[in-house]
Design a protein around this motif. Structure first.
Motif, PDB file in Angstrom:
ATOM      1  N   LEU A   1     -22.825   4.548  28.935  1.00  0.00           N
ATOM      2  CA  LEU A   1     -23.315   3.275  28.428  1.00  0.00           C
ATOM      3  C   LEU A   1     -23.400   3.382  26.920  1.00  0.00           C
ATOM      4  N   ARG A   2     -22.992   2.336  26.229  1.00  0.00           N
ATOM      5  CA  ARG A   2     -23.004   2.368  24.782  1.00  0.00           C
ATOM      6  C   ARG A   2     -23.395   0.994  24.242  1.00  0.00           C
ATOM      7  N   GLY A   3     -23.869   0.984  23.042  1.00  0.00           N
ATOM      8  CA  GLY A   3     -24.222  -0.268  22.398  1.00  0.00           C
ATOM      9  C   GLY A   3     -24.144  -0.126  20.895  1.00  0.00           C
TER      10      GLY A   3
ATOM     11  N   ALA B   1     -23.616  14.199  27.046  1.00  0.00           N
ATOM     12  CA  ALA B   1     -23.364  13.912  25.630  1.00  0.00           C
ATOM     13  C   ALA B   1     -24.090  12.657  25.200  1.00  0.00           C
ATOM     14  N   SER B   2     -24.530  12.665  23.960  1.00  0.00           N
ATOM     15  CA  SER B   2     -25.077  11.467  23.327  1.00  0.00           C
ATOM     16  C   SER B   2     -24.513  11.392  21.916  1.00  0.00           C
TER      17      SER B   2
ATOM     18  N   SER C   1     -24.455   5.891  22.190  1.00  0.00           N
ATOM     19  CA  SER C   1     -23.880   5.998  23.524  1.00  0.00           C
ATOM     20  C   SER C   1     -24.394   7.267  24.196  1.00  0.00           C
ATOM     21  N   LYS C   2     -24.391   7.229  25.518  1.00  0.00           N
ATOM     22  CA  LYS C   2     -24.812   8.384  26.304  1.00  0.00           C
ATOM     23  C   LYS C   2     -23.930   8.469  27.531  1.00  0.00           C
ATOM     24  N   SER C   3     -23.485   9.676  27.848  1.00  0.00           N
ATOM     25  CA  SER C   3     -22.548   9.840  28.958  1.00  0.00           C
ATOM     26  C   SER C   3     -22.815  11.149  29.681  1.00  0.00           C
ATOM     27  N   GLY C   4     -22.205  11.276  30.867  1.00  0.00           N
ATOM     28  CA  GLY C   4     -22.368  12.464  31.694  1.00  0.00           C
ATOM     29  C   GLY C   4     -21.045  13.126  31.991  1.00  0.00           C
TER      30      GLY C   4
END
Length: 664
Positions: free
Chosen positions: A184-186, A227-228, A210-213
């Motif tokens: 998800l990112r903004g 990751a962020s 953004s933050k992801s797995g």
């Protein structure tokens, strides 16, 4: 590793929007090929007159509009491959047979060339990018070192890109994500421009998060990662009169990850354990542009960039400080037209390792360069009683670098990179061109001066053990060089445009890494003489009878061999075809599209293994719901096809990319 979170909230956000009615907008304009400043020419050029293959990805393209990584932007470009496993800081390029060191990457005109182990050189947030230009071919005559296979230029967005005519300010909120990485990112962007008593001023401030797995690869295999990313873009400009503009910008990239020591490998084990890694990148520039008329422009900029990579017990810092000036000038001499492109650069790069940083020595390199290129145009078309119009281009660049490492001899070399080309245009619709260019790649500071431990020794049995392996400096390395002939055709008539070229490159003094397990040494050396050859072709079709339809096709293949042994060599790419089509509906408010990438089976690089061919399909939807709200969706690798890149790494899997923009 844990997945970051579900994309369900994102899907729920989009679902009601997709059933909203589209409001009428002005009819879309047909696709045009107007002059733009393109990579590979350094001057505004009509693409129908550019004697090379250039691809441009604009911000409104579904690929760039929904991207979160460089792989998402470039992975469907014919002949261009992105290595890695989807991790942002593990991605590198190969183009026209050259790997990461032979493809120059630029961000807002500043080279990005950190070289440290398996870490890539892309530290950018695609949400901040306005367009990407990919110029193929030997371009050292104007870009210097590393531009052997081509140049990839990323250009960030500014206020004028977002403001409509008559507007003075605005705010843009963007949210999005990708299912393959549970990302998800903004981003929030504020921008404006205003006429004052001392001239026009404009500015833009954008912040992103953004933050992801874990990252899903083709077929469902997972690549571990948490990751962020925090990003920032600050740009401003002052235009005291119509001729001049002063501009300043700062791009900040800050990524915190838990990922394997080698992010280019998918699996994690004792030899590639998970570790925390912080990557920060800052690019700052202050510049001045002088453009007294459409025929003349000179842009000068003072630049500073810094990349910091911090890991447990080790860190690496690369700093670039530079001054560069580039320009063009067009002149008319009666029956003869002339375009001059010129520039000069000064730069210092400094590497600073700390702790147990591996393969990244304490070293500096100073570079000075100047280039001049001229294109002469004369003649009349056949229909006007002439023999056709001719373009003759001649240019060269001089580079000198002086590298120093602690306790090691200096490495001082200079290089002249000439370029010659000629084009014949029997009429306005057809151009045939051919040309010769030399290019080079200077050794990296790591290749010249690395002297620490490479890896620990090991025992293969009770009576067989190997010693620890250490890097051996080699300040006597000479630059890689190449000599390329390229010929092609450009044709545009009515609804069609065709661009195609064939190239043949002879490369000398490839820099390779030789590892002697029993002696416990690793050293960079000049070795092979290579031949690389292949072709690129593009076809665009927009029928005037159906202006809502746009179709394209691309074809590419690269082969290579050692000129001494005839063994396969280089970053070869199989025969690949890229096809696609877009349909614009409701006066352009809704765009539907499909893109496919197809390749026949091929040999894995450096191996006898035969890898299967592939057919990948992407579909996308772009919808402008109101003048203020638009959304883009892209489903990549629709069939979740298991496919492999030429280096044998697993390709990207099925993923839904989504972006929603609200501007007011």
């Amino acid at each position: 590793m844990k997945r970051a979170y579900s994309l369900c909230p994102l899907y729920l956000t989009f679902c009601p929007l997709l059933v909203a009615p589209a409001l009428a907008q002005p009819e879309i304009e047909p696709h045009s090929f107007d002059p733009v400043t393109v990579t590979g020419t350094r001057a505004p050029t009509d693409l129908s007159r550019a004697p090379l293959i250039i691809d441009i990805i604009e911000r409104d393209d579904a690929v760039l509009a929904t991207a979160s990584r460089v792989e998402d932007i470039l992975s469907r470009q014919p002949g261009l491959h992105v290595a890695g496993q989807g991790r942002r800081n593990g991605q590198t390029l190969s183009l026209r047979g050259f790997g990461r060191e032979g493809v120059l990457v630029r961000l807002d005109g500043v080279r990005q060339d950190i070289s440290t182990g398996h870490i890539g050189n892309f530290f950018l947030d695609p949400a901040l990018i306005q367009n990407v230009q990919i110029a193929r071919g030997a371009l050292s005559s104007i870009y210097g070192s590393n531009a052997m296979g081509g140049v990839v230029s990323f250009n960030s967005v500014d206020a004028d890109d977002l403001l409509a005519p008559g507007e003075e300010s605005g705010v843009r909120l963007s949210v999005g994500g990708a299912s393959a990485s549970d990302e998800l990112r903004g981003s929030l962007t504020a921008f404006g421009r205003r006429d004052t008593s001392s001239g026009r001023v404009d500015g833009l401030l954008s912040i992103g998060r953004s933050k992801s797995g874990d990252i899903r690869r083709a077929g469902g295999e997972m690549a571990d990662e948490d990751a962020s990313l925090n990003s920032l873009l600050l740009k401003g400009g002052w235009q005291p009169d119509d001729d001049q503009r002063v501009f300043v910008s700062w791009q900040h990239y800050d990524e915190h990850t838990t990922q394997p020591a080698n992010p280019q490998q998918r699996s994690t084990d004792a030899s590639n354990p998970l570790r925390d890694r912080d990557v920060q990148s800052n690019n700052v520039q202050l510049g001045h542009r002088w453009q007294p008329d459409a025929a003349t422009e000179i842009t000068s900029r003072l630049t500073f960039s810094q990349q910091d990579i911090d890991e447990p017990r080790a860190s690496r810092t690369l700093e670039h400080a530079g001054l560069q000036s580039d320009g063009y000038h067009r002149m008319e001499h009666g029956w003869l037209s002339q375009t001059l492109v010129f520039g000069a650069e000064l730069e210092q790069a400094r590497q600073r390792p700390e702790g147990d940083a591996n393969g990244f020595p304490h070293a500096n390199i100073d570079t000075q360069a100047a280039y001049l290129d001229t294109t002469l145009t004369a003649g009349r078309y056949l229909t006007e009683g002439g023999a056709g119009a001719f373009d003759i281009g001649l240019g060269a660049r001089y580079d000198r670098y002086d590298a120093t490492g602690q306790g090691e001899a200096n490495s001082v070399h200079d290089q002249i990179s000439p370029r010659f080309r000629v084009a014949w245009r029997p009429d306005d619709a057809l151009m045939l061109f051919t040309g010769y260019a030399e290019a080079f790649r200077a050794p990296s500071l790591s290749e010249l001066y690395a002297n620490e431990r490479h890896f620990a020794g090991f025992c293969a049995g009770p009576f067989f053990c190997t010693p620890d392996n250490y890097w051996i400096p080699n300040p006597d390395l000479v630059p890689e060089t190449s000599h390329t002939w390229e010929s092609g055709v450009v044709w545009h008539q009515g609804d069609w445009q065709v661009r195609a070229s064939y190239f043949d490159t002879r490369a000398n003094d490839f820099i390779d890494t030789q590892v002697d397990i029993m002696a416990g040494t690793t050293q960079a050396v000049n070795v092979q003489r290579a031949q690389l050859w292949g072709y690129d072709a593009r076809v665009f079709w927009q029928p005037s009878a159906f202006s809502f339809l746009t179709s394209f096709a691309g074809l590419s293949e690269v082969s290579g061999k050692d000129r001494d042994t005839s063994a396969p060599l280089g970053n070869q790419t199989p025969l690949e075809a890229t096809l696609g089509s877009d349909i614009a509906l409701y006066n352009g408010n809704v765009r539907l599209g499909w893109q496919g990438r197809f390749a026949r089976n091929f040999d894995k690089q450096g191996d006898d293994e035969r890898l299967p061919g592939y057919g990948l399909h992407d579909v996308h939807l772009a919808w402008r719901l109101t003048p203020a709200i638009d959304t883009s969706l892209r489903l990549a690798n629709l069939g979740d096809k298991v496919w492999y890149r030429p280096d044998g790494s697993l390709g990207d899997g099925r993923s839904l990319f989504a972006t929603l923009n609200w501007q007011w």
